[in-house]
Write an enzyme that holds these catalytic residues in place. Structure first.
Site, mmCIF file in Angstrom:
data_model
loop_
_atom_site.group_PDB
_atom_site.id
_atom_site.type_symbol
_atom_site.label_atom_id
_atom_site.label_comp_id
_atom_site.label_asym_id
_atom_site.label_seq_id
_atom_site.Cartn_x
_atom_site.Cartn_y
_atom_site.Cartn_z
ATOM 1 N N SER A 1 0.830 -1.206 0.000
ATOM 2 C CA SER A 1 0.000 0.000 0.000
ATOM 3 C C SER A 1 0.862 1.252 0.000
ATOM 4 O O SER A 1 1.953 1.281 0.597
ATOM 5 C CB SER A 1 -0.897 0.019 1.239
ATOM 6 O OG SER A 1 -1.564 1.267 1.373
ATOM 7 N N TYR B 1 -2.624 0.261 9.857
ATOM 8 C CA TYR B 1 -2.766 -0.424 8.567
ATOM 9 C C TYR B 1 -1.495 -0.263 7.732
ATOM 10 O O TYR B 1 -0.925 -1.240 7.243
ATOM 11 C CB TYR B 1 -3.975 0.121 7.807
ATOM 12 C CG TYR B 1 -3.963 -0.245 6.350
ATOM 13 C CD1 TYR B 1 -4.170 -1.560 5.943
ATOM 14 C CD2 TYR B 1 -3.717 0.718 5.364
ATOM 15 C CE1 TYR B 1 -4.137 -1.914 4.603
ATOM 16 C CE2 TYR B 1 -3.685 0.370 4.028
ATOM 17 C CZ TYR B 1 -3.900 -0.941 3.639
ATOM 18 O OH TYR B 1 -3.853 -1.274 2.308
ATOM 19 N N LYS C 1 -17.768 -1.093 1.532
ATOM 20 C CA LYS C 1 -16.642 -0.632 2.338
ATOM 21 C C LYS C 1 -16.977 0.477 3.328
ATOM 22 O O LYS C 1 -16.136 0.869 4.133
ATOM 23 C CB LYS C 1 -15.498 -0.181 1.419
ATOM 24 C CG LYS C 1 -14.818 -1.341 0.701
ATOM 25 C CD LYS C 1 -13.782 -0.871 -0.296
ATOM 26 C CE LYS C 1 -12.605 -0.185 0.360
ATOM 27 N NZ LYS C 1 -11.762 -1.123 1.155
#
Length: 321
Positions: free
Chosen positions: A114, A141, A178
């Site tokens: 990411s 994250y 989401k």
């Protein structure tokens, strides 16, 4: 046979559709399929079997010799989740197991990293593996994704062919489940229909005007096309950026959404929620030279063309890719 993890999720389900469109039916879908909110993402796809993520490694121990490639997209992606143990199990530990499986049975492996690993961008956005140990992600994250990147780069034993991908701001169909983590395009579309206007985050930094925060927005169809190319072609092992290479403002994004609906922009600015304000990225832009240099030459959608396709072909029609 190709394994796709996260197959009920946003990018994973789009990957399955891309594979179907390229003629692949010999797919194993891996995810938690008990979540009914995601059912539309996988119920009409073509595949051999679907396996709960907790049962996958037992299944793979009996079937690994039939697997031609693993595309590992399954992950916990909530950037507002502050409990690192959640990410340690689902992102770090699970990916380590996947790496070990692919190494043991000599299976090519692609996995999702990411752009959140870049943190505030102080070290830039060059996918130079030498800077990965120095990166300081802004949330758990991003930290989990950087930890697995660092771990992989230390491994002496590895799959015969592998690549990690630092996804930038991916948007597109199949993200309806989401919630808060869906793209600004998704939320803008719904806000326009409900109120006729779009709410964007106000800037809390003097060097950025309201709505002029910049992100590298990349259409999910471009993401899965790149992943498919890496699945089908030999390439140097390593970790690659996956964005368009061009940062655009949130104002551009909102304007494109209004244009796709044939409406004039009406935009209101609101404060960034305090729980994410100090972790908010004001600028991201993928350096794409590394991917281009290994032979991936396909052009990416512009922001406007990607938003128009998403809005006109999927959101407006309530369709799934």
């Amino acid at each position: 046979m190709i394994v796709v993890t996260g197959a009920a999720g946003f990018i994973g389900s789009c990957m399955v559709q891309k594979l179907n469109e390229e003629g692949h039916r010999d797919l194993i879908l891996v995810d938690d399929f008990t979540k009914e909110a995601k059912r539309r993402n996988w119920e009409k796809k073509q595949y051999v079997d679907k396996i709960h993520r907790d049962d996958f490694f037992a299944w793979a121990g009996q079937n690994a010799k039939h697997i031609d490639c693993i595309i590992h997209l399954g992950a916990r992606t909530d950037t507002t989740e502050m409990d690192y143990s959640v990410f340690e199990r689902l992102n770090v530990g699970y990916t380590q197991q996947m790496w070990s499986l692919a190494t043991q049975y000599r299976i090519p492996l692609l996995y999702a990293s990411s752009a959140a690993t870049y943190g505030d961008g102080a070290l830039g956005y060059e996918d130079d593996e030498r800077i990965i140990p120095q990166l300081q992600p802004l949330n758990p994250y991003g930290r989990s994704k950087n930890e697995i990147d660092k771990w992989i780069l230390k491994q002496a034993a590895m799959p015969p062919l592998w690549a990690g991908f630092k996804f930038f701001n991916v948007f597109g169909p199949n993200e309806y489940h989401k919630g808060r983590m869906a793209s600004v395009i998704f939320h803008s579309f719904n806000q326009i229909h409900a109120t006729g206007k779009v709410k964007l985050f106000r800037s809390h930094r003097p060097d950025f005007a309201d709505g002029k925060q910049l992100r590298d927005f990349v259409y999910v169809k471009d993401v899965v096309s790149a992943l498919y190319w890496f699945c089908r072609n030999s390439h140097p092992n390593g970790i690659y950026n996956l964005g368009t290479g061009q940062a655009r403002t949130f104002l551009d994004l909102a304007t494109a959404t209004f244009a796709a609906l044939g409406r004039e922009p009406v935009i209101e600015f609101v404060d960034i929620p305090e729980d994410i304000r100090d972790k908010y990225q004001y600028f991201t832009e993928a350096k794409m030279g590394k991917m281009r240099n290994v032979g991936y030459e396909t052009a990416f959608h512009t922001l406007e063309s990607g938003v128009n396709d998403y809005v006109s072909e999927y959101l407006s029609k309530n369709e799934i890719f």
